[in-house]
Design a protein around this motif. Structure first.
Motif, short mmCIF file in Angstrom:
data_model
loop_
_atom_site.label_atom_id
_atom_site.label_comp_id
_atom_site.label_asym_id
_atom_site.label_seq_id
_atom_site.Cartn_x
_atom_site.Cartn_y
_atom_site.Cartn_z
N GLY A 297 0.79 -1.22 0.00
CA GLY A 297 0.00 0.00 0.00
C GLY A 297 0.83 1.27 0.00
N LEU A 298 2.14 1.15 0.17
CA LEU A 298 2.98 2.34 0.25
C LEU A 298 3.18 3.03 -1.09
CD1 LEU A 298 5.70 1.18 2.81
CD2 LEU A 298 3.59 2.43 3.22
N LYS A 299 2.70 2.41 -2.16
CA LYS A 299 2.79 3.05 -3.48
C LYS A 299 1.77 4.17 -3.62
CE LYS A 299 -0.38 -0.17 -5.81
NZ LYS A 299 -1.39 0.83 -6.23
N ASN A 300 0.76 4.17 -2.76
CA ASN A 300 -0.31 5.16 -2.85
C ASN A 300 -0.02 6.36 -1.95
OD1 ASN A 300 -2.17 2.30 -3.02
ND2 ASN A 300 -2.51 3.87 -4.56
N ALA A 301 -0.09 7.55 -2.53
CA ALA A 301 0.04 8.77 -1.73
C ALA A 301 -1.14 8.86 -0.77
CB ALA A 301 0.08 9.99 -2.63
N VAL A 302 -0.86 9.11 0.51
CA VAL A 302 -1.91 9.21 1.51
C VAL A 302 -1.77 10.56 2.22
CG1 VAL A 302 -2.48 6.79 1.88
CG2 VAL A 302 -0.43 7.71 2.94
N VAL A 303 -2.37 11.56 1.59
CA VAL A 303 -2.26 12.94 2.05
C VAL A 303 -3.65 13.55 2.09
CG1 VAL A 303 -1.32 15.22 1.52
CG2 VAL A 303 0.06 13.18 1.08
N VAL A 304 -3.93 14.35 3.11
CA VAL A 304 -5.22 15.00 3.25
C VAL A 304 -5.45 15.97 2.09
CG1 VAL A 304 -6.58 16.62 4.65
CG2 VAL A 304 -5.28 14.77 5.75
N GLN A 305 -6.55 15.81 1.39
CA GLN A 305 -6.94 16.72 0.32
C GLN A 305 -8.05 17.67 0.77
OE1 GLN A 305 -5.26 16.69 -2.55
NE2 GLN A 305 -4.05 14.92 -1.88
N ASP A 306 -8.81 17.25 1.76
CA ASP A 306 -9.93 18.04 2.26
C ASP A 306 -9.84 18.11 3.78
OD1 ASP A 306 -12.32 19.19 2.98
OD2 ASP A 306 -13.60 17.61 2.18
N ASP A 307 -9.44 19.27 4.30
CA ASP A 307 -9.28 19.41 5.75
C ASP A 307 -10.46 20.14 6.39
OD1 ASP A 307 -8.89 21.97 4.87
OD2 ASP A 307 -7.00 22.30 5.93
N SER A 308 -11.64 19.99 5.81
CA SER A 308 -12.82 20.70 6.30
C SER A 308 -13.20 20.32 7.72
CB SER A 308 -14.02 20.48 5.36
OG SER A 308 -14.32 19.10 5.23
N ILE A 309 -12.74 19.17 8.21
CA ILE A 309 -13.05 18.78 9.58
C ILE A 309 -12.53 19.82 10.56
CG2 ILE A 309 -10.94 17.41 9.89
CD1 ILE A 309 -12.58 15.52 11.66
N ARG A 310 -11.48 20.56 10.17
CA ARG A 310 -10.87 21.52 11.08
C ARG A 310 -11.73 22.77 11.26
NH1 ARG A 310 -6.53 20.20 13.14
NH2 ARG A 310 -5.82 22.33 13.60
N GLN A 311 -12.73 22.93 10.40
CA GLN A 311 -13.69 24.01 10.62
C GLN A 311 -14.52 23.74 11.87
OE1 GLN A 311 -16.09 24.48 7.10
NE2 GLN A 311 -14.31 24.41 5.74
N TYR A 312 -14.72 22.46 12.18
CA TYR A 312 -15.52 22.07 13.33
C TYR A 312 -14.66 21.68 14.52
CZ TYR A 312 -18.95 21.61 9.57
OH TYR A 312 -19.76 21.84 8.48
N LEU A 313 -13.50 21.07 14.24
CA LEU A 313 -12.61 20.58 15.31
C LEU A 313 -11.18 21.05 15.05
CD1 LEU A 313 -13.96 16.92 15.53
CD2 LEU A 313 -14.46 18.79 17.09
N PRO A 314 -10.88 22.30 15.37
CA PRO A 314 -9.53 22.84 15.12
C PRO A 314 -8.56 22.44 16.24
CG PRO A 314 -10.92 24.56 16.02
CD PRO A 314 -11.80 23.34 15.87
#
Length: 309
Positions: free
Chosen positions: A261-278
């Motif tokens: 699975g390490l061939k797949n980039a695993v990076v946050v593209q949508d950090d909208s959760i931080r609008q509710y939980l900063p």
């Protein structure tokens, strides 16, 4: 709130339960073998198996929310089929019991990037849970840094045991590791955010780095030195999976799917959760030091330059 936690004997579940109790929730857990579970005070324990319909219905009775943290990768090569059946059985029982919300921890990764078998399985479970009457909040994360994390333990052992590593190109894949403390905080706090019911959110630590940098920084914290890492294009992820099995004591049933699975980039593209939980995210170095505890090397004392006194 009355909540049920499945997968409680796993890495994340074991960290989550004390935090839910501390947050004053009425916590129940589902385990396959009650005798083998060292239960903390203040919770209800139910015995059952998600692969056996009808054996765990009592655990869901009266639950307003449930955490689905089940993963069968340690069970062997048929883990995807086992996880598929377990999720399907859980959906049927949870809907019958009238559970309102379910929280699931899955993996980051874009489906268009041809996810590995392991990440495909995690995503399939997410889709099964989403096709239910309850409102699913799915949190997707990359490598979780903490004592007991299989993925972090694999990285730690590689970094510490090999001062020189010949690796495949996956070491340049970007990832966004997150501390277990931050994962647990998100999982607990999401319960109090109704706006996130029925949504998929992505969570990650404060820094994006390559797996090469993850291993180098981990080695530096644990041993005081950075390893020499030499990527070699001809060394495929499949071959490196066998190499990892030889170098680490992480079970093959776990190491191979993780490496592939390490061939797949695993990076946050949508950090909208931080609008509710900063929440204040834990720096990578701090997370590693907490994970290795007394195994961290003592930093060299820094000299004080003229004018800094």
């Amino acid at each position: 709130m009355r909540v049920l936690v499945t997968g409680v004997t796993g890495f994340v579940g074991g960290h989550l339960v004390p935090s839910l109790l501390w947050a004053d929730h009425d916590v129940s857990v589902l385990v396959r073998d009650r005798e083998a579970y060292d239960e903390p005070e203040g919770l209800s324990v139910f015995e059952g198996n998600l692969l056996e319909p009808g054996s765990f219905d009592e655990a869901l009775g009266g639950a307003e929310a449930a955490y689905y943290l089940v993963h069968s990768m340690r069970a062997g090569p048929d883990y995807a089929e086992r996880d598929r059946r377990a999720a399907t059985n859980f959906v049927a029982a949870a809907d019958d019991a009238g559970v309102e919300r379910v929280l699931y921890l899955g993996g980051l990764g874009e489906e268009r990037d041809r996810l590995s078998e392991h990440l495909q399985s995690r995503r399939e479970v997410e889709h099964i849970l989403a096709d239910a009457d309850f409102a699913l909040t799915s949190l997707r994360a990359a490598i979780i840094v903490g004592d007991g994390s299989a993925s972090f333990e694999m990285v730690r052992q590689l970094a510490v045991r090999l001062p020189v590593m010949v690796t495949p190109q996956w070491v340049d894949t970007p990832c966004q590791p997150i501390a277990i403390d931050d994962v647990v905080t998100y999982l607990v706090e999401v319960l109090d955010v109704p706006e996130l019911a029925g949504r998929t959110v992505e969570i990650g630590g404060p820094a994006v780095m390559s797996y090469k940098e993850v291993m180098a920084r981990t080695a530096e914290i644990v041993t005081g030195r950075r390893p020499v890492i030499v990527p070699v294009p001809v060394l495929t992820p499949k071959l490196s999976a066998y190499w990892v099995t030889l170098v680490t004591d992480v079970p093959r049933s776990v190491a191979h799917p993780l490496i592939l699975g390490l061939k797949n980039a695993v990076v946050v593209q949508d950090d909208s959760i931080r609008q509710y939980l900063p929440i204040e995210l834990t720096p990578f170095e701090t997370a590693v030091r907490r994970a290795v505890g007394d195994g961290a090397a003592t930093p060299e004392p820094k000299s004080i330059a003229a004018g800094e006194r």
